[in-house]
Design an enzyme around this catalytic site. Sequence first.
Site, PDB file in Angstrom:
ATOM      1  N   SER A   1     -24.299  30.139   2.968  1.00 30.07           N
ATOM      2  CA  SER A   1     -24.528  31.565   2.721  1.00 30.07           C
ATOM      3  C   SER A   1     -23.841  32.517   3.695  1.00 30.07           C
ATOM      4  O   SER A   1     -23.833  33.717   3.462  1.00 30.07           O
ATOM      5  CB  SER A   1     -26.028  31.866   2.728  1.00 30.07           C
ATOM      6  OG  SER A   1     -26.581  31.545   1.480  1.00 30.07           O
TER       7      SER A   1
ATOM      8  N   LYS B   1     -28.250  41.360   7.747  1.00 29.69           N
ATOM      9  CA  LYS B   1     -28.764  40.873   6.461  1.00 29.69           C
ATOM     10  C   LYS B   1     -30.272  41.096   6.432  1.00 29.69           C
ATOM     11  O   LYS B   1     -30.959  40.802   7.421  1.00 29.69           O
ATOM     12  CB  LYS B   1     -28.423  39.387   6.351  1.00 29.69           C
ATOM     13  CG  LYS B   1     -28.821  38.707   5.064  1.00 29.69           C
ATOM     14  CD  LYS B   1     -28.416  37.224   5.126  1.00 29.69           C
ATOM     15  CE  LYS B   1     -28.658  36.485   3.846  1.00 29.69           C
ATOM     16  NZ  LYS B   1     -28.239  35.059   3.936  1.00 29.69           N
TER      17      LYS B   1
ATOM     18  N   SER C   1     -25.488  33.836   0.059  1.00 33.01           N
ATOM     19  CA  SER C   1     -26.365  34.974  -0.075  1.00 33.01           C
ATOM     20  C   SER C   1     -26.085  36.117   0.901  1.00 33.01           C
ATOM     21  O   SER C   1     -26.618  37.214   0.694  1.00 33.01           O
ATOM     22  CB  SER C   1     -27.810  34.517   0.113  1.00 33.01           C
ATOM     23  OG  SER C   1     -28.001  34.014   1.421  1.00 33.01           O
TER      24      SER C   1
END
Lengths: 528, 111
Positions: free
Chosen positions: A195, A95, A171
């Site tokens: 997330s 990420k 996210s």
Amino acid sequence: MEITDLPAHQLTKLIRSREISAEEVLDASLARIAAIDGRAGMLTGGNLEPEEIQKIHAFITPTPQRARAQAQEVDRKLASGEDPGPLAGIPFTVKDIFCVHGTPSTAGSRILANFVAPYTATPAARMEAAGGVMLGKVNLDEFTYGSSNESSAFQPSPRNPWDTGRVPGGSSGGSAAAVAAGESALSLGTDTAGSIRQPAAFCGVVGLKPTYGRVSRYGLIAFGSSLDCPGPLARTVTDAALALKVIAGPDRHDATAANVLVSDYATQLEEGVRGMRIGLSPDYFRVTYFDGESGQLHQEPISPEIESAVLSVAGYLAELGADIVEGVPMPHTRYGIPVYFVISRVEASSNLHRYDGVKYGYRTPDPVQELSEMYRKTRDQGFGLQPKLRILMGMYVSAAQYSEQYYARALRVRTLIRQDFEQAFDPLGPHRLAALLTPTTPTTAFPMGAVYGDSVLMQYADQLTVPANHAGVPGLSIPAGFDTQGLPIGAQLLGPDFSEATLLRIGRTYEIATESHDWRKLRPAILQ
Amino acid sequence: MPPEKIPQEITPELFNHLVNLAALDLSPEESEYIRRELNNQLKAIHDLEAIPLDPETPITSHGVPYSSEITPAIRPDEWLPYSHPEEIISQAPVIEDGYIVVPDIPHTELE
């Protein structure tokens, strides 16, 4: 089964026994990415062509040369009899909230678009040192502020591999989409309110939010420093266990990385659940959400399909000897989101003050008279709407005249949320749970554009995941079937501090119990 | 002591004050959207007032209690040189001779 669809623990065995080379695995991953990922996210993303709607768009920065060098090194070590590490040759993604040396590390924001990290975050460094092959940095909500990935400054934002008209969640949406679509076997994500777990549930993969402090936050671009937890996303529970063992543990660079022994999570996975007390709480089978128009709070049961999927997980675990304890009170669950609206904003606003156009990142190209004008223009042009919203809320609720009503109150309610968990897990208490079993999300993946813009409704997507962040306890989301629209459903296991081994063991037990089920054979639409 | 009455909404004046403190510079459209969302979030936050809260309830700043057993020992206060400081300095948007350059800082000459 194609190479890219093999789980990490099987792949690494094949690589170590030299039945297949790390470079061949890399080639298969790059071919999969070329076939289904489409255009990587860019600041000038523009409009999507119709065929691009059928792509995943997980990446911001692919790193194929870095991956090639790492795969070759794994093959070289194997050829010369050296141990390349427990993740030998496993393709993974990161990420883009983690710094990785020499890569753009953008946080999905214009303000960091040109930032090239001068060092590597500890979890990513440990994955690479363990023989993992880093395929690139994947997309996310800007600074992780969202539950759909749509707020990224890098467009197109990722799409759900099971239905590209829907969001992958967020996210860590790029991470979940990449793993679900077989672009990478593992991904590193972060979880501040859900997330990792929410996108894992939306994309039908396993997502583990470790205990706060289990995994170092060094090199993580900070959001809510008392809530942020790095963790793995994987296609199987065994793979999540493998990755956690690599990334967990103390770190001299992070004083909050707890000094707790790292278990060999994988060795205990198949010891079953006989005698384990696993709880169900009515407070996790309803959602309370705020209606902006009426100004009223509404309470509704969660989707019956999700409820029935989670109860089915409980049924299998009971058959295998677990004691299912119903009616466990978790009365402060509904306050998780309002508490989060306060605490995370205060921490975010503090963490975002550092972006000023001076030390790194974006600086306005506009002519300015003096320093404060440069700050203002830089921050206005560099931040998207979500960071601005969070900065302003954080400043308001922590201002001297309001902080007792808002911030101090939220921190006290956080204590009550923590106490709910302590009472449920207390070995001398009435419930004595090893874990709590809940739905991960109130709904399955929602359509692109359906919620984005309504910052309150979007936040409520995290209602069942955020209490674990307030309490610091670990949470594991596992696939638990599909709804009638063919969208994945996630079940969540929550446990006491540092009980990751137990959660993974329960998850693996359910995985074994259902491994022959037809739904386990389904593949994301993008691969059909 | 009962809590002071909490303002029900962020007025345009208060909003502009916050924007100024936050070193932001928002367009009218952004301001309208953000102020509306802030007020909606505050309505949700006001749900916390429904909880009867014992004033003795401690605050929790981290969920996991950091006992002495699990808290890492403090490192010795030693200077460790970074191997490539130029990589860090080179990230600054404007540099000159190894220094970071910023626009004029308003100041007053002391007599």
